[in-house]
Design a protein around this motif. Structure first.
Motif, PDB file in Angstrom:
ATOM      1  N   GLN A  45      -0.105   2.972  -3.442  1.00  0.00           N
ATOM      2  CA  GLN A  45      -0.878   4.205  -3.281  1.00  0.00           C
ATOM      3  C   GLN A  45      -0.011   5.408  -2.933  1.00  0.00           C
ATOM      4  OE1 GLN A  45      -4.105   3.590  -0.484  1.00  0.00           O
ATOM      5  NE2 GLN A  45      -4.497   1.529  -1.258  1.00  0.00           N
ATOM      6  N   GLN A  46       1.063   5.187  -2.150  1.00  0.00           N
ATOM      7  CA  GLN A  46       1.826   6.317  -1.633  1.00  0.00           C
ATOM      8  C   GLN A  46       3.316   5.980  -1.542  1.00  0.00           C
ATOM      9  OE1 GLN A  46       0.951   7.350   2.447  1.00  0.00           O
ATOM     10  NE2 GLN A  46       1.765   9.423   2.271  1.00  0.00           N
ATOM     11  N   LYS A  74       0.613   8.843  -4.813  1.00  0.00           N
ATOM     12  CA  LYS A  74       0.781  10.043  -3.998  1.00  0.00           C
ATOM     13  C   LYS A  74       2.223  10.097  -3.512  1.00  0.00           C
ATOM     14  CE  LYS A  74      -3.913  10.536  -2.142  1.00  0.00           C
ATOM     15  NZ  LYS A  74      -4.726  10.609  -0.914  1.00  0.00           N
ATOM     16  N   ARG A  81      -2.321   8.967   7.258  1.00  0.00           N
ATOM     17  CA  ARG A  81      -3.227  10.011   6.777  1.00  0.00           C
ATOM     18  C   ARG A  81      -3.045  10.313   5.284  1.00  0.00           C
ATOM     19  NH1 ARG A  81      -4.631  14.129  11.602  1.00  0.00           N
ATOM     20  NH2 ARG A  81      -4.502  12.637  13.326  1.00  0.00           N
ATOM     21  N   GLN A  82      -2.118   9.585   4.658  1.00  0.00           N
ATOM     22  CA  GLN A  82      -1.825   9.755   3.229  1.00  0.00           C
ATOM     23  C   GLN A  82      -1.591  11.225   2.874  1.00  0.00           C
ATOM     24  OE1 GLN A  82      -4.910   7.641   0.965  1.00  0.00           O
ATOM     25  NE2 GLN A  82      -3.524   5.894   0.866  1.00  0.00           N
ATOM     26  N   THR A 141       4.997  11.883  -1.030  1.00  0.00           N
ATOM     27  CA  THR A 141       5.227  12.677   0.172  1.00  0.00           C
ATOM     28  C   THR A 141       6.729  12.841   0.336  1.00  0.00           C
ATOM     29  OG1 THR A 141       3.329  11.548   1.175  1.00  0.00           O
ATOM     30  CG2 THR A 141       4.717  12.886   2.629  1.00  0.00           C
ATOM     31  N   ALA A 198       0.180  14.202   1.242  1.00  0.00           N
ATOM     32  CA  ALA A 198       0.946  14.366   0.008  1.00  0.00           C
ATOM     33  C   ALA A 198       1.545  15.765  -0.041  1.00  0.00           C
ATOM     34  CB  ALA A 198       0.066  14.128  -1.208  1.00  0.00           C
ATOM     35  N   VAL A 227       1.906   8.453   6.686  1.00  0.00           N
ATOM     36  CA  VAL A 227       1.424   7.285   5.937  1.00  0.00           C
ATOM     37  C   VAL A 227      -0.035   7.007   6.272  1.00  0.00           C
ATOM     38  CG1 VAL A 227       1.688   4.790   5.637  1.00  0.00           C
ATOM     39  CG2 VAL A 227       3.715   6.253   5.718  1.00  0.00           C
ATOM     40  N   ASP A 241       0.815  -1.219   0.000  1.00  0.00           N
ATOM     41  CA  ASP A 241       0.000   0.000   0.000  1.00  0.00           C
ATOM     42  C   ASP A 241       0.846   1.264   0.000  1.00  0.00           C
ATOM     43  OD1 ASP A 241      -2.743  -1.189   0.318  1.00  0.00           O
ATOM     44  OD2 ASP A 241      -1.800  -2.013   2.113  1.00  0.00           O
ATOM     45  N   ALA A 242       1.983   1.224   0.708  1.00  0.00           N
ATOM     46  CA  ALA A 242       2.838   2.407   0.803  1.00  0.00           C
ATOM     47  C   ALA A 242       4.297   1.976   0.869  1.00  0.00           C
ATOM     48  CB  ALA A 242       2.482   3.233   2.032  1.00  0.00           C
TER      49      ALA A 242
END
Length: 282
Positions: A94-95, A137, A201-202, A139, A204, A199, A53-54
């Motif tokens: 996703q991130q 996304k 709270r996602q 970060t 960006a 992570v 996922d991340a």
């Protein structure tokens, strides 16, 4: 949630694993002592595990000025994160959380500007460009100089290590020149908590992750002396060249987004260091 932690044997990755594991399955990737072997400087042909996922990238190269070091910094700090972004997109991650450095903001005229700062800045620019047309996304976090309990957590902070070691031994602490230079140190556990919340709270975008207070060298030395109940004294060597400031303004933006402000003051950090050292010696 399943999270891949790249640079999994780094000091920062070690600090991240415990709080992150409370809400996610953590898989480490790196050159040594990790679940998956992954060299950030050469990830051609690599693939990410399914269901990630991340991805958090803590890997970095700390370069000197030789051509070989400059090449390694470019591969690990610039090309590596860009290639990692491509792998994230292919794996439908996703991130991507990329750990940059506050040094990315330094001007070329700064005495602290070098291959590390330049490569960190270039990576940010490439990732920003890639993110504009990607579903991933991105970060980017810019921590200031972070430290933690034990030599492993300050191996890239030679002056801080010297102060701690001399305070522990009761030896005098010498500061070059007459300028009581400013520095910005943040505890690695606070950085780790901010990353974990970013992570969850996602979050960006690109953000500073710095201590809200800059410290002078004498303040740093006094905190270490007090923590170790040391007889050390502080001396300024006027016959030596002055040390330049390397301070950064406070920035609450990221901390408000993740609902967490750094909790460990430098004084408390030195107390933790002294307690760990005294406990190991007992």
């Amino acid at each position: 949630m399943k999270v891949l932690l790249v640079g999994g044997s780094s000091a920062l990755a070690h600090a991240i694993r415990k709080p992150l594991s409370a809400s996610a399955e953590v898989i480490t990737a790196g050159r040594t002592e990790c679940d998956i072997r992954l060299d950030i400087a050469d990830i051609s042909g690599a693939e990410l595990p399914s269901g990630i996922d991340a991805v958090i990238n803590t890997a970095a190269a700390f370069a000197d000025s030789s051509l070989a070091d400059l090449e390694q910094a470019a591969k690990a700090n610039v090309l590596g994160p860009v290639s990692l972004m491509r792998l994230c997109e292919a794996a439908e991650v996703q991130q991507l959380v990329h750990i940059s450095s506050i040094f990315a903001e330094l001007a070329p005229t700064s005495p602290f500007f070098g291959a590390y700062a330049l490569s960190k800045r270039h990576a940010e620019e490439w990732l920003e460009l890639a993110a504009a047309s990607s579903s991933v996304k991105v970060t980017v976090l810019r921590p200031s100089q972070f430290y933690g309990t034990g030599a492993f957590n300050r191996r890239h902070q030679p002056f801080l290590s010297t102060i701690i070691d001399r305070a522990r031994k009761g030896e005098d602490i010498a500061i070059y020149g007459n300028n009581d230079a400013l520095r910005n140190f943040i505890h690695v556990d606070d950085v780790a908590e901010v990353i974990v919340r970013s992570v969850r709270r996602q979050v960006a975008g690109t953000y500073r992750c710095v201590s809200q207070a800059n410290l002078r060298y004498s303040d740093i030395a006094k905190a270490a002396i007090e923590a170790f109940s040391s007889r050390s004294t502080i001396k300024f060597l006027s016959d030596k060249p002055d040390i330049a400031d390397n301070a950064f303004p406070p920035d609450e933006t990221l901390y408000r987004l993740v609902d967490y402000f750094p909790q460990i003051s430098f004084k408390r950090g030195m107390q933790m260091e002294a307690a760990a050292t005294n406990g190991a010696a007992a």
